[in-house]
Structure formats: structure tokens, C-alpha cells
Design an enzyme around this catalytic site. Structure first.
Site, PDB file in Angstrom:
ATOM      1  N   GLU A 176       0.822  -1.213   0.000  1.00  0.00           N
ATOM      2  CA  GLU A 176       0.000   0.000   0.000  1.00  0.00           C
ATOM      3  C   GLU A 176       0.862   1.271   0.000  1.00  0.00           C
ATOM      4  O   GLU A 176       1.205   1.800   1.060  1.00  0.00           O
ATOM      5  CB  GLU A 176      -0.929   0.014   1.227  1.00  0.00           C
ATOM      6  CG  GLU A 176      -1.867   1.223   1.226  1.00  0.00           C
ATOM      7  CD  GLU A 176      -2.726   1.334   2.486  1.00  0.00           C
ATOM      8  OE1 GLU A 176      -2.422   0.663   3.489  1.00  0.00           O
ATOM      9  OE2 GLU A 176      -3.687   2.106   2.457  1.00  0.00           O
ATOM     10  N   LYS A 218      -2.694  -2.081  -2.981  1.00  0.00           N
ATOM     11  CA  LYS A 218      -3.702  -1.183  -2.399  1.00  0.00           C
ATOM     12  C   LYS A 218      -3.265   0.238  -2.719  1.00  0.00           C
ATOM     13  O   LYS A 218      -2.188   0.675  -2.310  1.00  0.00           O
ATOM     14  CB  LYS A 218      -3.806  -1.405  -0.890  1.00  0.00           C
ATOM     15  CG  LYS A 218      -4.817  -0.479  -0.218  1.00  0.00           C
ATOM     16  CD  LYS A 218      -5.276  -1.017   1.127  1.00  0.00           C
ATOM     17  CE  LYS A 218      -6.249  -0.071   1.792  1.00  0.00           C
ATOM     18  NZ  LYS A 218      -6.907  -0.648   2.965  1.00  0.00           N
ATOM     19  N   SER A 259      -9.832   4.647   0.946  1.00  0.00           N
ATOM     20  CA  SER A 259     -10.714   5.805   0.729  1.00  0.00           C
ATOM     21  C   SER A 259      -9.985   7.117   0.985  1.00  0.00           C
ATOM     22  O   SER A 259     -10.357   8.144   0.409  1.00  0.00           O
ATOM     23  CB  SER A 259     -11.996   5.692   1.544  1.00  0.00           C
ATOM     24  OG  SER A 259     -11.747   5.594   2.926  1.00  0.00           O
ATOM     25  N   GLY A 260      -8.993   7.115   1.841  1.00  0.00           N
ATOM     26  CA  GLY A 260      -8.060   8.245   1.936  1.00  0.00           C
ATOM     27  C   GLY A 260      -8.598   9.571   2.444  1.00  0.00           C
ATOM     28  O   GLY A 260      -7.956  10.596   2.262  1.00  0.00           O
ATOM     29  N   GLY A 261      -9.802   9.558   3.039  1.00  0.00           N
ATOM     30  CA  GLY A 261     -10.358  10.821   3.508  1.00  0.00           C
ATOM     31  C   GLY A 261     -11.470  11.337   2.602  1.00  0.00           C
ATOM     32  O   GLY A 261     -12.053  12.393   2.861  1.00  0.00           O
ATOM     33  N   ARG A 290     -12.303   4.519   6.633  1.00  0.00           N
ATOM     34  CA  ARG A 290     -13.193   5.639   6.978  1.00  0.00           C
ATOM     35  C   ARG A 290     -14.492   5.670   6.185  1.00  0.00           C
ATOM     36  O   ARG A 290     -15.559   5.944   6.735  1.00  0.00           O
ATOM     37  CB  ARG A 290     -12.439   6.961   6.811  1.00  0.00           C
ATOM     38  CG  ARG A 290     -11.508   7.254   7.956  1.00  0.00           C
ATOM     39  CD  ARG A 290     -10.545   8.352   7.625  1.00  0.00           C
ATOM     40  NE  ARG A 290      -9.520   7.910   6.680  1.00  0.00           N
ATOM     41  CZ  ARG A 290      -8.567   8.696   6.199  1.00  0.00           C
ATOM     42  NH1 ARG A 290      -8.524   9.967   6.562  1.00  0.00           N
ATOM     43  NH2 ARG A 290      -7.660   8.218   5.362  1.00  0.00           N
TER      44      ARG A 290
HETATM   45  P1  13P Z   1      -9.021   4.701   4.567  1.00  0.00           P
HETATM   46  O1  13P Z   1     -10.032   4.008   3.690  1.00  0.00           O
HETATM   47  O2  13P Z   1      -9.619   5.419   5.727  1.00  0.00           O
HETATM   48  O3  13P Z   1      -8.072   5.545   3.765  1.00  0.00           O
HETATM   49  O4  13P Z   1      -8.132   3.575   5.223  1.00  0.00           O
HETATM   50  C1  13P Z   1      -7.653   2.545   4.430  1.00  0.00           C
HETATM   51  C2  13P Z   1      -6.374   2.032   4.946  1.00  0.00           C
HETATM   52  O5  13P Z   1      -6.200   0.842   5.067  1.00  0.00           O
HETATM   53  C3  13P Z   1      -5.312   2.989   5.275  1.00  0.00           C
HETATM   54  O6  13P Z   1      -4.120   2.301   5.517  1.00  0.00           O
END
Ligand code: 13P
Length: 335
Positions: A176, A218, A259-261, A290
Site C-alpha cells: 500500500e 492497495k 478511501s483516503g479521507g 473511513r
Molecule cells: P481509509 O479508507 O480510511 O483511507 O483507510 C484505508 C487504509 O487501510 C489505510 O491504511
């Protein structure tokens, strides 16, 4: 019988499911709980993760759950470990294995991900506990321009080393390299950095002979930063698929999005726009934290009496994202 890592990766990408990210560190949980005045203790975190993992029908939408070290050592009310309880539902337990981000000396505020020391022994223990896949995250900021080449390269060399260790332990690595959404970057800048990062990642994975058919990428979607004009779903879909087609080898088992925010609505709409583009070289799905947890946490607020309605909301969000994976989200809002 032990499944091969390519078989596990295939099961993780099963259509129309996604992966649940429930691997927030206790510090991150604390921030999210504090914002809603929920007491953050090992017991309240256990109850929260139980609400999610044991949600009715979760197995229709979720193929694997990324757990945090604390959770994989905890038990559900039924007395099973989380890993065993998930396995019983046909969901593959996974585990976040990096030890987080620290400032990268001489390159602050850029960060490097820690966690290689003693990794092999930790993975053997997680395997014994039932985990069959792992996750390692690095983060890159675009806000003030492209990250330094050394920051990208060293993070991804370390990530490739993690992936090779995970495969030797019989577990699928999720790699990721998150390109952060916060900032004033345009969608073009986001595309340029995301493509560069993913290309370098696959160079480093190739050097260490990592088996791509047992590896899942990811990634962030390609979109303009939080302080820019919001990208439309069709723009996100075009830019994201262009970057992925330019940088991800065909052999990769699958691609999942963080989702990243993004808001829950945005994350689903963007995934749906990508799904509408039809079948791609690799299976593509979601692995949100999130975007599928925030509205549910707001409903729950740490109160047992709210569990059923929170789980109903969670189920709806998962169903929407599973539909969006195939471009079949109808756009009805649930909140
Ligand atoms: P978010 O979907 O909140 O970005 O989190 C995914 C995740 O695994 C972050 O490492």
C-alpha cells in the site's frame, strides 16, 4: 490443507466483495473515538471491531478483514478469537504488519515506514493465529510537489522486502503506497506521482522476485487534493485507470482502493465510475476504513443500544460499495 498464496489472493478478490480495513492503530482509534466522545479503551475498541466483524451478512460483501495486532489477540463475546470467528464466517483474516511511519532523516516532513526488524518471527506468530494475508503502508505527500526520489525509492525497497518475507511465511502481501489526498495538488499532479510511485514499487518487487500472482496492490484513487476543486467521478475513473494501466503488471492478483479521507458518498461514486468502465486486466475492489466506518461509528457512539442500527448502516454501506465495484450502484443515499 494450506492454500497457495495465489489462491488466497484470488479468494480475497472474489466478486462482488471487498476487503474491510479495520487495522487502525490505537492512537488513530483514539482520535476517531475522541471526536465523538466515545471512551477509547481496549474493551471499547474490541466492542467496535466486534460490531463490524460480526455484523449480520458481512460475509456477502467482505472477503477479508485487515486486523490490528491488538484485535487479533482479542476474542469476540462468543469466546472465539477474531481470526477464528472470521474464518468461521468464510472471511479471511489479515493483519497490518508495518509499525507505522517515522520522519525520514534529512527529508522531513517525509516519512519512512518501520517494521522490518523481527518481521519474520511476527509473521509466523500471526500465521499460527490464522492470518493469511498482511498489509504494509507507506505514505507520500504531493501537496508541496513530488516527493524526493530517495523518499519514494527507500520506502518501496523496504515495502518489497516486506512482501518477500510475507510470501515466505505463506501469506499474501498487500502493498500500500498511499499517495495522500490532503493538499492543493491538481488531478494531473496526483496522476504523475501515483504513476511514478507504482512503477518504482513494481521495479523493487521484481528485483526481489516477489510473486505477483500472490500480491495485491492497495492504492489511492487518482484525484485532485482536498484543497483543490473536487474531481468528478468520471475524471477520477479515467485518470485512475490510465495510471494503473501504465504501471501495474498484468500478473498482479488484484487492486484495491483505500478511501483516503474521501466522504463515503464520494468513495462510492468514484468506485462506481471505475466499475462502469467494465472489466479490467485485474479484479478491482474497495478496501476502505473511513468511508465504510465513519457513519457507522457516529450511529454507534459506544452504546450497546445502538448496535443494531449501526450494523444495519454498515451492511448498507458495504452493499453499496460491492455494487459500485461492478458499476451497479444506483445512487440512492442512505444518510
Ligand atoms: P481509509 O479508507 O480510511 O483511507 O483507510 C484505508 C487504509 O487501510 C489505510 O491504511
Amino acid at each position: 490443507m494450506n492454500s497457495s498464496i495465489s489462491d488466497i489472493a484470488k479468494q480475497m478478490m472474489a466478486d462482488p466483495k471487498g476487503l474491510l480495513a479495520a487495522d487502525e492503530s490505537s492512537k488513530t482509534c483514539q482520535k476517531r473515538f475522541d471526536a465523538l466522545k466515545i471512551d477509547c479503551t481496549d474493551e471499547s475498541r474490541r466492542q467496535w471491531r466486534q460490531l463490524l466483524c460480526m455484523s449480520p451478512n458481512i460475509e456477502l460483501y467482505i472477503s477479508g478483514v485487515i486486523l490490528y495486532d491488538e484485535t487479533i489477540r482479542q476474542k469476540t463475546d462468543e469466546g472465539l478469537t477474531f481470526a477464528d470467528a472470521l474464518t468461521k464466517k468464510g472471511i479471511i483474516p489479515g493483519i497490518k504488519v508495518d509499525m507505522g511511519l517515522v520522519p525520514m532523516d534529512n527529508f522531513e516532513p517525509a516519512t519512512i515506514t518501520e517494521g522490518l526488524d523481527g518481521l519474520s518471527a511476527r509473521l509466523n506468530e500471526y500465521y499460527e493465529m490464522g492470518a493469511r494475508f498482511t498489509k504494509w503502508r507507506s505514505a507520500f505527500e504531493v501537496n508541496d510537489g513530488e516527493p524526493d526520489e530517495a523518499v519514494i525509492r527507500y520506502n518501496l525497497m523496504v515495502m518489497a522486502r516486506y512482501a518477500s518475507i510475507a510470501q515466505s511465511a505463506g501469506m499474501v502481501p498487500i502493498v500500500e503506497p498511499e499517495v495522500l489526498y490532503e493538499g492543493n495538488q491538481t488531478i494531473e499532479q496526483s496522476a504523475k506521482t501515483t504513476q511514478k510511485v507504482i512503477k518504482i514499487l513494481f521495479e523493487e518487487l521484481a528485483k526481489l522476485k516477489v510473486n505477483l500472482s500472490g500480491t495485491i496492490l492497495k492504492t489511492s484513487m487518482v484525484l485532485a487534493g482536498t484543497k483543490s476543486v473536487m474531481s468528478k467521478p468520471t475524471e477520477v475513473a479515467d485518470a485512475t485507470l490510465k495510471v494503473l494501466n501504465n504501471s501495474v503488471p498484468n500478473e498482479v492478483a488484484g487492486i484495491v482502493f483505500l478511501s483516503g479521507g474521501q466522504s463515503p458518498e464520494q468513495a462510492t461514486a468514484n468506485l462506481n465510475a471505475i466499475g462502469l468502465k467494465g472489466e479490467q486486466t485485474w479484479p478491482i475492489t474497495y478496501s476502505y476504513s473511513r468511508a465504510v466506518q465513519d457513519p457507522v461509528l457516529k450511529l454507534w457512539r459506544g452504546k450497546e443500544v445502538n448496535t443494531n442500527k449501526a450494523q444495519a448502516m454498515f451492511s448498507k454501506l458495504l452493499a453499496q460499495n460491492s455494487a459500485a465495484r461492478n458499476g451497479q450502484f444506483t445512487g440512492k443515499k442512505v444518510f
